[in-house]
Motif scaffolding. Sequence first.
Motif, PDB file in Angstrom:
ATOM      1  N   ALA A 123      -4.952  -0.848  -6.441  1.00 32.58           N
ATOM      2  CA  ALA A 123      -5.836   0.145  -6.085  1.00 32.58           C
ATOM      3  C   ALA A 123      -5.216   1.522  -6.471  1.00 32.58           C
ATOM      4  CB  ALA A 123      -6.256  -0.106  -4.672  1.00 32.58           C
ATOM      5  N   ILE A 124      -3.998   1.732  -6.254  1.00 35.69           N
ATOM      6  CA  ILE A 124      -3.414   3.155  -6.562  1.00 35.69           C
ATOM      7  C   ILE A 124      -3.482   3.298  -8.109  1.00 35.69           C
ATOM      8  CG2 ILE A 124      -1.315   4.494  -6.287  1.00 35.69           C
ATOM      9  CD1 ILE A 124      -0.693   2.885  -3.651  1.00 35.69           C
ATOM     10  N   ALA A 125      -3.179   2.175  -8.874  1.00 37.77           N
ATOM     11  CA  ALA A 125      -2.797   2.430 -10.314  1.00 37.77           C
ATOM     12  C   ALA A 125      -4.366   2.676 -10.750  1.00 37.77           C
ATOM     13  CB  ALA A 125      -2.352   1.030 -10.778  1.00 37.77           C
ATOM     14  N   ARG A 126      -5.314   1.870 -10.172  1.00 38.98           N
ATOM     15  CA  ARG A 126      -6.835   2.489 -10.686  1.00 38.98           C
ATOM     16  C   ARG A 126      -7.039   3.717 -10.678  1.00 38.98           C
ATOM     17  NH1 ARG A 126     -11.760  -0.969  -7.983  1.00 38.98           N
ATOM     18  NH2 ARG A 126     -11.161   0.769  -5.998  1.00 38.98           N
ATOM     19  N   SER A 127      -6.753   4.239  -9.280  1.00 40.64           N
ATOM     20  CA  SER A 127      -6.930   5.750  -9.478  1.00 40.64           C
ATOM     21  C   SER A 127      -6.080   6.674 -10.327  1.00 40.64           C
ATOM     22  CB  SER A 127      -6.888   6.310  -7.816  1.00 40.64           C
ATOM     23  OG  SER A 127      -7.428   5.740  -6.834  1.00 40.64           O
ATOM     24  N   LEU A 128      -4.873   6.187 -10.402  1.00 41.18           N
ATOM     25  CA  LEU A 128      -3.986   7.083 -11.177  1.00 41.18           C
ATOM     26  C   LEU A 128      -4.680   6.906 -12.789  1.00 41.18           C
ATOM     27  CD1 LEU A 128      -0.473   5.763 -10.002  1.00 41.18           C
ATOM     28  CD2 LEU A 128      -1.948   8.244  -9.868  1.00 41.18           C
ATOM     29  N   CYS A 129      -5.322   5.963 -13.206  1.00 39.19           N
ATOM     30  CA  CYS A 129      -5.881   5.656 -14.335  1.00 39.19           C
ATOM     31  C   CYS A 129      -6.675   6.920 -14.618  1.00 39.19           C
ATOM     32  CB  CYS A 129      -6.349   4.264 -14.735  1.00 39.19           C
ATOM     33  SG  CYS A 129      -5.150   3.047 -15.088  1.00 39.19           S
ATOM     34  N   MET A 130      -7.307   7.300 -13.788  1.00 41.01           N
ATOM     35  CA  MET A 130      -8.402   8.334 -14.104  1.00 41.01           C
ATOM     36  C   MET A 130      -7.975   9.764 -14.332  1.00 41.01           C
ATOM     37  SD  MET A 130     -11.210   7.245 -14.268  1.00 41.01           S
ATOM     38  CE  MET A 130     -12.382   8.732 -13.858  1.00 41.01           C
ATOM     39  N   LYS A 131      -6.193   9.743 -14.104  1.00 45.43           N
ATOM     40  CA  LYS A 131      -5.593  11.076 -14.235  1.00 45.43           C
ATOM     41  C   LYS A 131      -6.226  12.094 -13.145  1.00 45.43           C
ATOM     42  CE  LYS A 131      -3.456  10.347 -18.554  1.00 45.43           C
ATOM     43  NZ  LYS A 131      -2.496   9.381 -18.294  1.00 45.43           N
ATOM     44  N   PRO A 132      -6.023  11.713 -12.004  1.00 46.15           N
ATOM     45  CA  PRO A 132      -6.683  12.638 -11.057  1.00 46.15           C
ATOM     46  C   PRO A 132      -5.896  13.996 -10.629  1.00 46.15           C
ATOM     47  CG  PRO A 132      -5.725  10.907  -9.784  1.00 46.15           C
ATOM     48  CD  PRO A 132      -5.506  10.566 -11.323  1.00 46.15           C
ATOM     49  N   GLU A 133      -6.445  14.929 -10.159  1.00 44.05           N
ATOM     50  CA  GLU A 133      -5.738  16.049  -9.769  1.00 44.05           C
ATOM     51  C   GLU A 133      -5.209  15.902  -8.462  1.00 44.05           C
ATOM     52  OE1 GLU A 133      -4.998  18.784 -11.438  1.00 44.05           O
ATOM     53  OE2 GLU A 133      -6.482  18.766 -13.148  1.00 44.05           O
ATOM     54  N   VAL A 134      -5.738  15.315  -7.678  1.00 41.91           N
ATOM     55  CA  VAL A 134      -5.555  14.819  -6.396  1.00 41.91           C
ATOM     56  C   VAL A 134      -5.596  13.483  -5.816  1.00 41.91           C
ATOM     57  CG1 VAL A 134      -5.986  15.680  -3.795  1.00 41.91           C
ATOM     58  CG2 VAL A 134      -6.485  17.094  -5.788  1.00 41.91           C
ATOM     59  N   MET A 135      -4.999  12.995  -5.145  1.00 41.08           N
ATOM     60  CA  MET A 135      -5.033  11.530  -4.469  1.00 41.08           C
ATOM     61  C   MET A 135      -5.394  11.622  -3.084  1.00 41.08           C
ATOM     62  SD  MET A 135      -4.629   9.009  -6.899  1.00 41.08           S
ATOM     63  CE  MET A 135      -4.036   7.603  -6.037  1.00 41.08           C
ATOM     64  N   LEU A 136      -6.459  11.002  -2.427  1.00 41.61           N
ATOM     65  CA  LEU A 136      -6.577  10.814  -1.010  1.00 41.61           C
ATOM     66  C   LEU A 136      -6.384   9.409  -0.693  1.00 41.61           C
ATOM     67  CD1 LEU A 136     -10.314  12.026  -1.229  1.00 41.61           C
ATOM     68  CD2 LEU A 136      -8.253  13.407  -0.945  1.00 41.61           C
ATOM     69  N   PHE A 137      -5.772   9.148   0.271  1.00 41.84           N
ATOM     70  CA  PHE A 137      -5.119   8.009   0.817  1.00 41.84           C
ATOM     71  C   PHE A 137      -5.925   7.771   2.258  1.00 41.84           C
ATOM     72  CE2 PHE A 137      -2.363   6.560  -2.251  1.00 41.84           C
ATOM     73  CZ  PHE A 137      -1.796   7.714  -2.759  1.00 41.84           C
ATOM     74  N   ASP A 138      -6.691   6.759   2.643  1.00 42.29           N
ATOM     75  CA  ASP A 138      -7.109   6.667   4.030  1.00 42.29           C
ATOM     76  C   ASP A 138      -6.465   5.261   4.584  1.00 42.29           C
ATOM     77  OD1 ASP A 138      -8.416   6.611   6.113  1.00 42.29           O
ATOM     78  OD2 ASP A 138     -10.397   6.225   5.444  1.00 42.29           O
ATOM     79  N   GLU A 139      -5.550   5.665   5.236  1.00 43.24           N
ATOM     80  CA  GLU A 139      -4.518   4.574   5.842  1.00 43.24           C
ATOM     81  C   GLU A 139      -4.194   3.281   4.995  1.00 43.24           C
ATOM     82  OE1 GLU A 139      -5.426   3.600   9.867  1.00 43.24           O
ATOM     83  OE2 GLU A 139      -6.812   5.208  10.052  1.00 43.24           O
ATOM     84  N   PRO A 140      -3.435   3.770   3.799  1.00 39.34           N
ATOM     85  CA  PRO A 140      -3.473   2.797   2.882  1.00 39.34           C
ATOM     86  C   PRO A 140      -2.653   1.506   3.444  1.00 39.34           C
ATOM     87  CG  PRO A 140      -1.995   4.733   2.396  1.00 39.34           C
ATOM     88  CD  PRO A 140      -3.033   4.941   3.445  1.00 39.34           C
ATOM     89  N   THR A 141      -1.913   1.673   4.572  1.00 37.04           N
ATOM     90  CA  THR A 141      -1.213   0.750   4.471  1.00 37.04           C
ATOM     91  C   THR A 141      -1.415  -0.262   6.013  1.00 37.04           C
ATOM     92  OG1 THR A 141       0.551   1.955   6.066  1.00 37.04           O
ATOM     93  CG2 THR A 141       0.949   1.505   3.696  1.00 37.04           C
ATOM     94  N   SER A 142      -2.542   0.318   6.435  1.00 32.01           N
ATOM     95  CA  SER A 142      -2.805  -0.313   7.708  1.00 32.01           C
ATOM     96  C   SER A 142      -3.579  -1.715   7.798  1.00 32.01           C
ATOM     97  CB  SER A 142      -3.712   0.753   8.805  1.00 32.01           C
ATOM     98  OG  SER A 142      -4.918   1.197   7.889  1.00 32.01           O
ATOM     99  N   ALA A 143      -4.027  -2.041   6.592  1.00 29.90           N
ATOM    100  CA  ALA A 143      -4.407  -3.431   6.691  1.00 29.90           C
ATOM    101  C   ALA A 143      -3.427  -4.497   6.144  1.00 29.90           C
ATOM    102  CB  ALA A 143      -5.933  -3.182   5.811  1.00 29.90           C
ATOM    103  N   LEU A 144      -2.196  -3.932   6.061  1.00 31.90           N
ATOM    104  CA  LEU A 144      -1.291  -4.818   5.458  1.00 31.90           C
ATOM    105  C   LEU A 144      -0.397  -5.412   6.513  1.00 31.90           C
ATOM    106  CD1 LEU A 144      -0.183  -2.896   2.278  1.00 31.90           C
ATOM    107  CD2 LEU A 144      -1.826  -4.465   2.399  1.00 31.90           C
ATOM    108  N   ASP A 145       0.389  -6.698   6.000  1.00 31.87           N
ATOM    109  CA  ASP A 145       1.359  -7.294   6.790  1.00 31.87           C
ATOM    110  C   ASP A 145       2.611  -6.420   6.684  1.00 31.87           C
ATOM    111  OD1 ASP A 145      -0.415  -9.237   7.403  1.00 31.87           O
ATOM    112  OD2 ASP A 145       0.168 -10.647   5.743  1.00 31.87           O
ATOM    113  N   PRO A 146       3.240  -6.544   7.767  1.00 32.78           N
ATOM    114  CA  PRO A 146       4.271  -5.405   7.745  1.00 32.78           C
ATOM    115  C   PRO A 146       5.223  -5.822   6.583  1.00 32.78           C
ATOM    116  CG  PRO A 146       4.268  -6.536   9.992  1.00 32.78           C
ATOM    117  CD  PRO A 146       3.211  -7.347   9.176  1.00 32.78           C
ATOM    118  N   GLU A 147       5.212  -6.907   6.086  1.00 36.91           N
ATOM    119  CA  GLU A 147       6.693  -6.800   5.108  1.00 36.91           C
ATOM    120  C   GLU A 147       6.025  -6.213   3.482  1.00 36.91           C
ATOM    121  OE1 GLU A 147       5.130  -9.464   6.472  1.00 36.91           O
ATOM    122  OE2 GLU A 147       4.249 -11.007   4.862  1.00 36.91           O
ATOM    123  N   MET A 148       4.652  -5.996   3.679  1.00 39.60           N
ATOM    124  CA  MET A 148       3.928  -5.591   2.480  1.00 39.60           C
ATOM    125  C   MET A 148       3.865  -4.111   2.372  1.00 39.60           C
ATOM    126  SD  MET A 148       0.998  -8.094   1.777  1.00 39.60           S
ATOM    127  CE  MET A 148       1.486  -9.886   1.639  1.00 39.60           C
TER     128      MET A 148
END
Lengths: 364, 256
Positions: free
Chosen positions: B162-187
């Motif tokens: 998902a991060i790479a998908r956003s980067l492909c648009m060559k954005p000026e700004v990146m917004l992250f909304d709790e990008p890790t809170s749905a992940l298991d600790p080891e990820m």
Amino acid sequence: MNTPNTAPSREYLKPPVTEVGVLGWLHGNLFNTWYNSVLTILFAVLLWQVVPPFISWAFIDSVWNTPSEACRDIEGACWSIIPQNISFIIFGFFPDGAQWRPGSAMLILLGLVFFSKNSNHWKKSLGIYWLIGIIVMGTLMYGGVFGMQVVETAQWSGLPLTFMLSFFGMVAAYPLGVLLALGRQSRMPAIKTLCVVYIEMIRGVPLISLLFMSSILFPLFLPEGITIDKVLRAQVAIILFTAAYIAEVVRGGLQAMPRGQFEAADSLGLNYNQTMRLIILPQALKIVIPPSLGILLSAFKDTSLVVIIALYDVLKTTKVTLSNPKWTGYSTEAYIFLAVLYFICCYAMSSYSRKLEKSLHTGR
Amino acid sequence: MNETEKQTAENADRAPIIEVNSMHKWYGDFHVLSDINLKVKLGERIVICGPSGSGKSTLIRCINRLEEHQRGQIIVNGTELTNDIKNIEKVRAEVGMVFQHFNLFPHLTILENLTLGPIWVRKTPKKDAEEMAMMYLEKVHIAEQALKFPGQLSGGQQQRVAIARSLCMKPEVMLFDEPTSALDPEMIKEVLDVMIDLAEEGMTMLVVTHEMGFAKSVADRVMFMDEGQVVEENNPHDFFDNPQNERTKLFLSQIL
Ligand SMILES: Nc1ncnc2c1ncn2[C@@H]1O[C@H](COP(=O)(O)OP(=O)(O)OP(=O)(O)O)[C@@H](O)[C@H]1O
Ligand SMILES: [Mg+2]
């Protein structure tokens, strides 16, 4: 030795005999409880009563291709009614010498359908093939060029008519239904209301009344001297009817799409059309393959209702054959034949839809 | 001075890339965001934290108009967000967004997920888009999965896609909304590492997160929100070691 050598210390036992093999299967599936045992025995008796007599009626005592007189003194089925009348059942009132024309039109249609089934062929060229195919089929049916005699649509009947009404009915109704479903979700109140009213009105009346309207009421509103072909009107009525049902099914699929998919598409800067075409519809339509199939199957079978506006589909041509005094007594055979014909078509459609669903499956 | 610091310094006196002026938002009668003011300069990394329901998601979703604000002004890269759909689409193409639940397109392969935006929004030729996509997939260490479908990847891998998908648009700004809170600790670490790499390359980032380690190590500023207001805002050092507001202190004592 079939013990895996990775676990040498452990002994592998065979399951008890009653759990595997024929005995195990019988015990597990047919005799696992007392009421299942009773049902199994009851059905065995029933099958014994029904199947052997049917087989001897249909296959042993039957005749297959004889004049109707030969059917008088036999016990079994008189399948002869089919081959003896096949050209009328299939082609109806299409002129005798020209029946190769609807025959080849049907073959072209089937060929194109088979060709289109393969998703590797879903390219722009496919549209061109279809366009050419439709023009060729139309020319074959109507004639008037290359020395082919003109055959008015009123004479189009039998299986070609059934195929035409149902195939083009489904193919045109699907996109129309999708548009109606999108319209029903629209934020623009005018479009939304229009779609809701349309869908609810069509779903509120039976197909028969739509067909009646198309054949009796509709011409009254046309200006003097202008007529629209009866087959075309029936075709349009079937399309409009089917589209309303498709629309509701597709709407269900759209509502099942998680909000996150819209948001992800939005956040990439995709516009409404792109979002729908690339993200939402491919997923939503995949979810609704099974219910859509149900609608398409009933649309296929409902085409036989066109008899009430005096079009002769394959069911009607069969009935006409049965009204011939020579063949009056053999309706069972004729209807079994028709049932098999319809079944083959419906089964082909549903097995294709299952394959399609499988091929579109992308994990989880 | 290293590369990024130089860049940041150069950009310091330019117009801010995101400007939010006394912005208010309501959900029906409920006043979710009240008088938000925010200026983000190019290359700045901002972490937003605060208790659940404080309006963090709503705030960053307003910045790419996934939510509509009712009063005040939001200007992104010189474009003010109004009802004009063309402006909105333009801003969205320049602002990347990473969601808590990844929101990859499940019917498309990883590669197709990445090339979709460039091809349809940026009108990049397919071949170039695919090359670029592979480059970004390599960057998030997942190039070998390019032809799989999202459903076949783990949560951490999906979030990196998902991060790479956003980067492909060559954005000026990146917004992250709790990008890790749905992940298991080891990820969590594999995703945070990618985000840290991004920050080091000078990407302008607005990150809603409860990963305070991340905030300490990469943020230029930490904003604390409560009940729809920005309660406290400071550099990470002072924010964590010397919080001023009572509510901030309470919040920090609960999560640290
Ligand atoms: N679509 C909506 N309609 C009505 N109220 C909403 C809507 N979305 C969010 N809210 C409310 O707005 C408030 C702020 O929500 P928001 O999602 O921004 O909080 P948050 O700070 O991101 O919380 P969390 O840490 O739980 O994600 C919450 O009280 C929430 O219930
Ligand atoms: Mg949130």
